[in-house]
Every structure is written in structure tokens, then in C-alpha cells.
Design a protein around this motif. Structure first.
Motif, PDB file in Angstrom:
ATOM      1  N   GLU A  71     -14.737  18.523  -8.416  1.00 18.66           N
ATOM      2  CA  GLU A  71     -15.146  17.958  -7.193  1.00 18.66           C
ATOM      3  C   GLU A  71     -15.307  16.631  -6.733  1.00 18.66           C
ATOM      4  N   GLN A  72     -14.258  16.301  -5.873  1.00 19.07           N
ATOM      5  CA  GLN A  72     -14.287  15.095  -5.353  1.00 19.07           C
ATOM      6  C   GLN A  72     -15.126  14.883  -3.925  1.00 19.07           C
ATOM      7  N   ASN A  73     -16.257  14.210  -4.166  1.00 13.54           N
ATOM      8  CA  ASN A  73     -17.059  13.893  -2.811  1.00 13.54           C
ATOM      9  C   ASN A  73     -17.618  12.368  -2.971  1.00 13.54           C
ATOM     10  N   VAL A 149       5.175   1.710  -1.166  1.00 11.06           N
ATOM     11  CA  VAL A 149       4.205   1.080  -0.088  1.00 11.06           C
ATOM     12  C   VAL A 149       3.975   2.103   1.194  1.00 11.06           C
ATOM     13  N   GLU A 150       2.612   2.125   1.394  1.00  7.07           N
ATOM     14  CA  GLU A 150       2.275   2.968   2.350  1.00  7.07           C
ATOM     15  C   GLU A 150       2.574   2.514   3.621  1.00  7.07           C
ATOM     16  N   GLN A 151       2.782   3.405   4.537  1.00 11.42           N
ATOM     17  CA  GLN A 151       3.312   2.895   6.137  1.00 11.42           C
ATOM     18  C   GLN A 151       2.187   1.884   6.531  1.00 11.42           C
ATOM     19  N   VAL A 164      11.336   8.153   1.109  1.00 11.63           N
ATOM     20  CA  VAL A 164      10.061   8.317   1.440  1.00 11.63           C
ATOM     21  C   VAL A 164       9.297   9.279   0.141  1.00 11.63           C
ATOM     22  N   ASN A 165       8.067   8.878  -0.072  1.00 14.14           N
ATOM     23  CA  ASN A 165       7.355   9.473  -1.171  1.00 14.14           C
ATOM     24  C   ASN A 165       6.861  11.005  -0.800  1.00 14.14           C
ATOM     25  N   THR A 166       7.355  11.984  -1.336  1.00 13.04           N
ATOM     26  CA  THR A 166       6.501  13.306  -1.036  1.00 13.04           C
ATOM     27  C   THR A 166       5.138  13.545  -1.497  1.00 13.04           C
TER      28      THR A 166
HETATM   29  C1  UD1 Z   1       0.241  10.623   0.541  1.00 15.22           C
HETATM   30  C2  UD1 Z   1       0.937   9.479   0.124  1.00 15.22           C
HETATM   31  C3  UD1 Z   1       2.187   9.153   0.660  1.00 15.22           C
HETATM   32  C4  UD1 Z   1       3.368  10.125   1.027  1.00 15.22           C
HETATM   33  C5  UD1 Z   1       2.358  11.253   1.711  1.00 15.22           C
HETATM   34  C6  UD1 Z   1       3.264  12.400   1.671  1.00 15.22           C
HETATM   35  C7  UD1 Z   1      -0.782   8.400  -1.307  1.00 15.22           C
HETATM   36  C8  UD1 Z   1      -1.549   7.138  -1.244  1.00 15.22           C
HETATM   37  N1  UD1 Z   1      -0.077   8.337  -0.230  1.00 15.22           N
HETATM   38  O1  UD1 Z   1      -0.306   9.978   1.901  1.00 15.22           O
HETATM   39  O2  UD1 Z   1       2.867   8.034  -0.193  1.00 15.22           O
HETATM   40  O3  UD1 Z   1       4.391   9.840   1.626  1.00 15.22           O
HETATM   41  O4  UD1 Z   1       0.930  11.639   0.912  1.00 15.22           O
HETATM   42  O5  UD1 Z   1       2.776  13.498   2.335  1.00 15.22           O
HETATM   43  O6  UD1 Z   1      -1.072   9.054  -2.121  1.00 15.22           O
HETATM   44  N2  UD1 Z   1      -6.579  14.251  -1.008  1.00 15.22           N
HETATM   45  C9  UD1 Z   1      -7.425  14.545  -1.874  1.00 15.22           C
HETATM   46  N3  UD1 Z   1      -8.549  13.526  -1.986  1.00 15.22           N
HETATM   47  C10 UD1 Z   1      -8.239  12.292  -1.634  1.00 15.22           C
HETATM   48  C11 UD1 Z   1      -7.251  12.055  -0.563  1.00 15.22           C
HETATM   49  C12 UD1 Z   1      -6.399  12.950  -0.294  1.00 15.22           C
HETATM   50  O7  UD1 Z   1      -7.576  15.597  -2.345  1.00 15.22           O
HETATM   51  O8  UD1 Z   1      -9.355  11.686  -1.679  1.00 15.22           O
HETATM   52  C13 UD1 Z   1      -5.385  15.176  -0.587  1.00 15.22           C
HETATM   53  C14 UD1 Z   1      -5.431  15.725   0.876  1.00 15.22           C
HETATM   54  O9  UD1 Z   1      -6.085  16.881   0.893  1.00 15.22           O
HETATM   55  C15 UD1 Z   1      -4.031  16.179   0.965  1.00 15.22           C
HETATM   56  C16 UD1 Z   1      -3.264  15.161   0.068  1.00 15.22           C
HETATM   57  O10 UD1 Z   1      -4.228  14.694  -1.174  1.00 15.22           O
HETATM   58  O11 UD1 Z   1      -3.788  17.388   0.523  1.00 15.22           O
HETATM   59  C17 UD1 Z   1      -2.527  13.823   0.543  1.00 15.22           C
HETATM   60  O12 UD1 Z   1      -3.818  13.180   1.151  1.00 15.22           O
HETATM   61  P1  UD1 Z   1      -3.526  12.333   2.478  1.00 15.22           P
HETATM   62  O13 UD1 Z   1      -4.529  11.370   2.686  1.00 15.22           O
HETATM   63  O14 UD1 Z   1      -2.981  13.079   3.472  1.00 15.22           O
HETATM   64  O15 UD1 Z   1      -2.154  10.990   2.044  1.00 15.22           O
HETATM   65  P2  UD1 Z   1      -1.161  10.534   2.908  1.00 15.22           P
HETATM   66  O16 UD1 Z   1      -1.958   9.540   3.699  1.00 15.22           O
HETATM   67  O17 UD1 Z   1      -0.470  11.443   3.877  1.00 15.22           O
END
Ligand code: UD1
Ligand code: CA
Length: 449
Positions: A71-73, A149-151, A164-166
Motif C-alpha cells: 500500500e502506498q498512501n 529529465v521529466e518534462q 522518451v522514457n516509457t
Molecule cells: C512517468 C515517468 C516518465 C515517463 C512516463 C511514461 C517518472 C517520474 N516519470 O511519468 O518519465 O515518460 O511515466 O508514461 O516516473 N504511480 C504510483 N505511485 C505514485 C506515482 C505514480 O503507483 O506515487 C503510478 C501511477 O498510477 C501510474 C504510473 O505510476 O500508473 C505513472 O505515474 P505518473 O504520475 O502518471 O507518471 P508520469 O508523470 O506520467
């Protein structure tokens, strides 16, 4: 063998739904189930799912067989999610990170990532015309990956990078744990970015290799119903393409939905608007008319299913004809050359070769012999309000129209039952049985006025 961590804690605000995002279905299966299926296909030794938003719903949907939930909260970022998983990861196995909302990655793509990651960190990356929103992969003059690097943190020059990073990656676990401890949230989103481990790996001299999917959509995530519908369309196209390549005739490849596994042998024809669910096997020469729903069925050679038929859990013998508007329910077994016509419902019954039930009938909990003709409007009255009872109809029986067979009851071989009968006792073989009020004529009777 791997540790596999699936991130599935996100809220999915844009889905506009009370259901957790990862449980929304794509082609009949929850997105998370698709990702878990891939993980199992990779031989995940330890499978972890990070849950947060509506965690209880996700856990009860997936079940706890061979899955550990974390769990992540609150959700403080993808790096934070991995920090919580870290204590559970087996150092002897590499760790792959997947996403519960990225449903269409091919197993072969993940296997390719695993093979490039063997000596260090593996990243699944893609090149995009329009990379907006994604993390950018920064490489040095030699072409080696140095960081992501994030957007929201990128410089104008970095924003031009199209690789880009998937998000999908694989890392050596002991090193990963060290990197995770060093993450900070000192960035534009004040999140712990998993992607920051990339620069740490580069600094530590760990090899970083990239793999790429065959198709872009393999790495697309779902954040809205619109994106879900787009991936549904991708999936539909893929299935249609593969059926066409196998030689199946599709009246319109954009109007077929396969939500499960559909096996087709030679010269199968499928008209528009059909939905296939579960495991369906269509043998050579089967034709399916428009707007049929077929689930968990085996349909033998040369069978013709006419329009608007609904088939669920049935096997249909060679040369049979079903429909239009027929309904075959679970545990129905039709032998060869059986005819089931319009508005006929068959449930938990066997029908032997050459028999016909052509119009407006209900046949349930019955054993029907061969070369039987069941007239229009016949009903097996199988239910006494508590239990279900069996009706047996032996070979060469003729059941007249509008007959009720009150089970348990047997109709002997070759018997003829007169139309309109209510049969409550066993019918002897051969001969004619009639069970109905006699027709009378009332002379001088007047209609009420
Ligand atoms: C992330 C990547 C980015 C990549 C993109 C691809 C990071 C920092 N960035 O960005 O480089 O290009 O995915 O789609 O990783 N999630 C959790 N717990 C959290 C945060 C996220 O479980 O605390 C899960 C979300 O539910 C989601 C996934 O991780 O399924 C991605 O999280 P999201 O915040 O959407 O990442 P992006 O900002 O899109
Ligand atoms: Ca984010």
C-alpha cells in the motif's frame, strides 16, 4: 526469473469513475489483469502490486494468489512506490517495473528488455514525433544514456529530445535499493522520481541499455476514457489483422470484437458486429452471421450460425445450423447436423445427430436423441420451483407443436406426441400420445355483448 513491481496506486481522476483506473476493462479484461498476465508470462518469481487509490477494490479483484500487495498512501511519486517495495525484493533477481495502466505491452518486448538489461540497467524507450509530457532520455556525445529529465524539469534544449522514457525498466536489485535510498523530491513536482535512478546508474558506471517496442501503442498508458477507447481500437485492429492473416474472411475488420482467444481454422467467415469472449474455436468452413455473441464455444466444421444468435458454453457438431435469434446456454452439446431455429433456447442439454428444434422452444436439462423433430413452441418444464428435472426424448420422436413436457419424463423412441399436449407421464415408444382436452362444439353459444 524476476522481481516484478506493478505500479497501480494512481487515482485516475480523468477516468471520471468510482472504479479504480487499473480495473477498467480493455477487450474484456481489466488493464491490471493484462499486465499481471504478462508478468506471469515472464516467469515473475516475486510479483508485487503497489496499490493506493481504492486499494481494497484492486486487491479483491486480483486476489492474493502469488501476488503481494504494497500500500502506498499517500502517493509521493514512482520512486516512492519503489522505495516501499524495496524491502520485499530479492537481491538475487533483477527487478522489472511495469504499470497497471499500460495494458498492451507485448511479452516479446518485455523479454527483449530483459535481455538488454542483463548486464545492468535496461530502459524501454521510444522515439516520438511529439514527446510532450514524457520524460526525455538524455545521452552523452558517445550516445550513452546519462539521465532522464521529466518534462516539467527540462530545459528548452532537452524538450527537443524525441527519445522518451516509457517508464518500463529493469534494474539490478541490490544496486536499485541503494539508488532508491538516495532519491530526493527536489524537483518541479516535488515527487520522488524513479527515473532519477538512471543518472545514479550512469554515475556508478553501471551499463545502461535501451530496448524498444515493435509498436508505439505497446507503451501507451490510459488516463482517460478516450485513451482507453483508442487502445481498444488498437487491440481490435490487431485481432482483426491477425484473423485476416490466418485466412479468415471478415466482412468488416473494424466491426469485430475479440475479448479473449479466438481460434479459427480454414475458410471461416465472420459477418459484422460479432463479439467473441473467452475461448472460442471455430473449425473449418464455419460461417457466423451478423451480430452474434459467442463465448466459450467449440463450433465444428461447416456449421452456419445465423444473425443475432447468442452462444455461451456450447459445443456445436459439424454441419449444424443455428439461428437466427437462437440462444445456446452453458452445457449445451449439439451433435452433427442439428438445426436450432429462431427464438429457441437450449440449456444444459444434449441433442443427438440430425435433430431439429426450429421454432420458439425452450429445451433445458434434456437429452434429445437423434432424428427428433421438436415442433414450434415446445417447452421442457424442467423446474418445479425448487429442483431441476430431466427430460429424455429418444431417437426418432416427433413432438407436436406447443407441447409441454413436464419433467422428469421420458418420451420413448419413435413416439409421436400430438400438438398441444401437456405430457406428465412417460410416453411409450412408437404410437401416438395425446394429452389435451377434447375439442367440443357448443351450439348456439353467444358472445357477450
Ligand atoms: C512517468 C515517468 C516518465 C515517463 C512516463 C511514461 C517518472 C517520474 N516519470 O511519468 O518519465 O515518460 O511515466 O508514461 O516516473 N504511480 C504510483 N505511485 C505514485 C506515482 C505514480 O503507483 O506515487 C503510478 C501511477 O498510477 C501510474 C504510473 O505510476 O500508473 C505513472 O505515474 P505518473 O504520475 O502518471 O507518471 P508520469 O508523470 O506520467
Ligand atoms: Ca506524475
Amino acid at each position: 526469473m524476476f522481481n516484478i513491481v506493478i505500479l497501480a496506486a494512481g487515482k485516475g481522476t480523468r477516468m471520471n469513475s468510482t472504479r479504480p483506473k487499473v480495473l477498467h476493462k480493455l477487450a474484456g479484461s481489466a488493464m491490471l489483469d493484462r499486465v499481471i498476465k504478462n508478468a506471469r508470462g515472464l516467469n515473475a518469481e516475486n510479483l508485487f502490486v503497489v496499490v493506493g487509490h481504492e486499494a481494497a477494490q484492486v486487491v479483491s479483484h486480483v486476489g492474493t494468489d502469488n501476488v503481494t500487495f504494497i500500500e502506498q498512501n499517500p502517493q509521493l511519486g514512482t520512486g516512492h512506490a519503489l522505495q516501499l517495495a524495496a524491502p520485499f525484493l530479492n537481491d538475487a533477481l533483477p527487478t522489472m517495473v511495469l504499470y497497471g495502466d499500460v495494458p498492451l505491452t507485448k511479452l516479446s518486448t518485455l523479454q527483449r528488455l530483459a535481455s538488454v538489461a542483463q548486464q545492468g540497467l535496461g530502459l524501454l524507450t521510444v522515439h516520438l514525433e511529439n514527446p510532450a509530457g514524457y520524460g526525455r532520455i538524455v545521452r552523452d556525445a558517445q550516445g550513452c544514456v546519462v539521465r532522464n529529465v521529466e518534462q516539467k524539469d527540462a530545459t528548452p534544449a532537452q524538450l527537443l529530445i524525441q527519445e522518451v522514457n516509457t517508464g518500463i525498466l529493469m534494474a539490478p536489485t541490490a544496486a536499485l535499493k541503494g539508488w532508491l535510498q538516495r532519491l530526493s523530491n527536489n524537483n518541479a513536482q516535488q515527487e520522488y522520481y524513479l527515473t532519477d535512478i538512471i543518472a545514479m546508474a550512469a554515475q556508478d558506471g553501471v551499463a545502461i541499455n535501451t530496448a524498444h517496442p515493435d509498436d508505439l501503442w505497446e507503451t501507451l498508458g490510459v488516463n482517460s476514457k478516450q485513451q482507453l477507447a483508442e487502445l481498444e481500437a488498437v487491440h481490435r485492429d490487431m485481432q482483426a489483422c491477425s484473423l485476416l492473416n490466418q485466412g479468415v474472411t471478415l466482412s468488416d475488420p473494424s466491426r469485430i470484437d475479440v475479448r479473449g482467444d479466438l481460434i479459427c481454422e480454414k475458410d471461416v467467415e465472420i459477418d459484422v458486429g460479432c463479439v467473441f469472449e473467452g475461448n472460442v474455436h471455430l473449425k473449418s468452413g464455419v460461417t457466423i452471421g451478423p451480430y452474434c455473441v459467442i463465448r466459450n464455444a467449440v463450433i465444428d466444421e461447416g456449421v452456419a450460425i445465423a444473425a443475432f444468435s447468442h452462444i455461451d458454453g456450447a459445443t456445436i457438431g459439424a454441419g449444424s445450423k443455428v439461428g437466427p435469434f437462437a440462444r445456446l446456454r452453458p452445457q449445451t452439446m449439439l451433435a452433427e447436423n442439428v438445426h436450432i431455429g429462431n427464438f429457441v433456447e437450449v440449456k444444459k442439454s444434449t441433442v443427438a445427430a440430425g435433430s431439429k428444434i426450429n421454432h420458439l422452444s425452450y429445451v433445458g436439462d434434456a437429452q434429445v436423441g437423434s432424428n427428433v423433430n421438436i415442433g414450434a413452441g415446445t417447452i421442457t418444464c424442467n423446474y418445479d420451483g425448487v429442483r431441476k428435472h430431466l427430460t429424455t426424448i429418444e431417437d426418432f420422436v416427433f413432438i407436436g407443436s406447443n407441447t409441454q413436457l413436464v419433467a422428469p419424463v421420458t418420451v420413448g423412441a419413435g413416439a409421436t406426441v400430438a400438438a398441444g399436449s401437456v405430457i406428465t407421464k412417460n410416453v411409450p415408444a412408437g404410437g401416438l400420445s395425446i394429452a389435451r382436452g377434447k375439442q367440443v362444439y357448443i351450439e348456439g353459444w353467444k358472445r357477450p355483448e
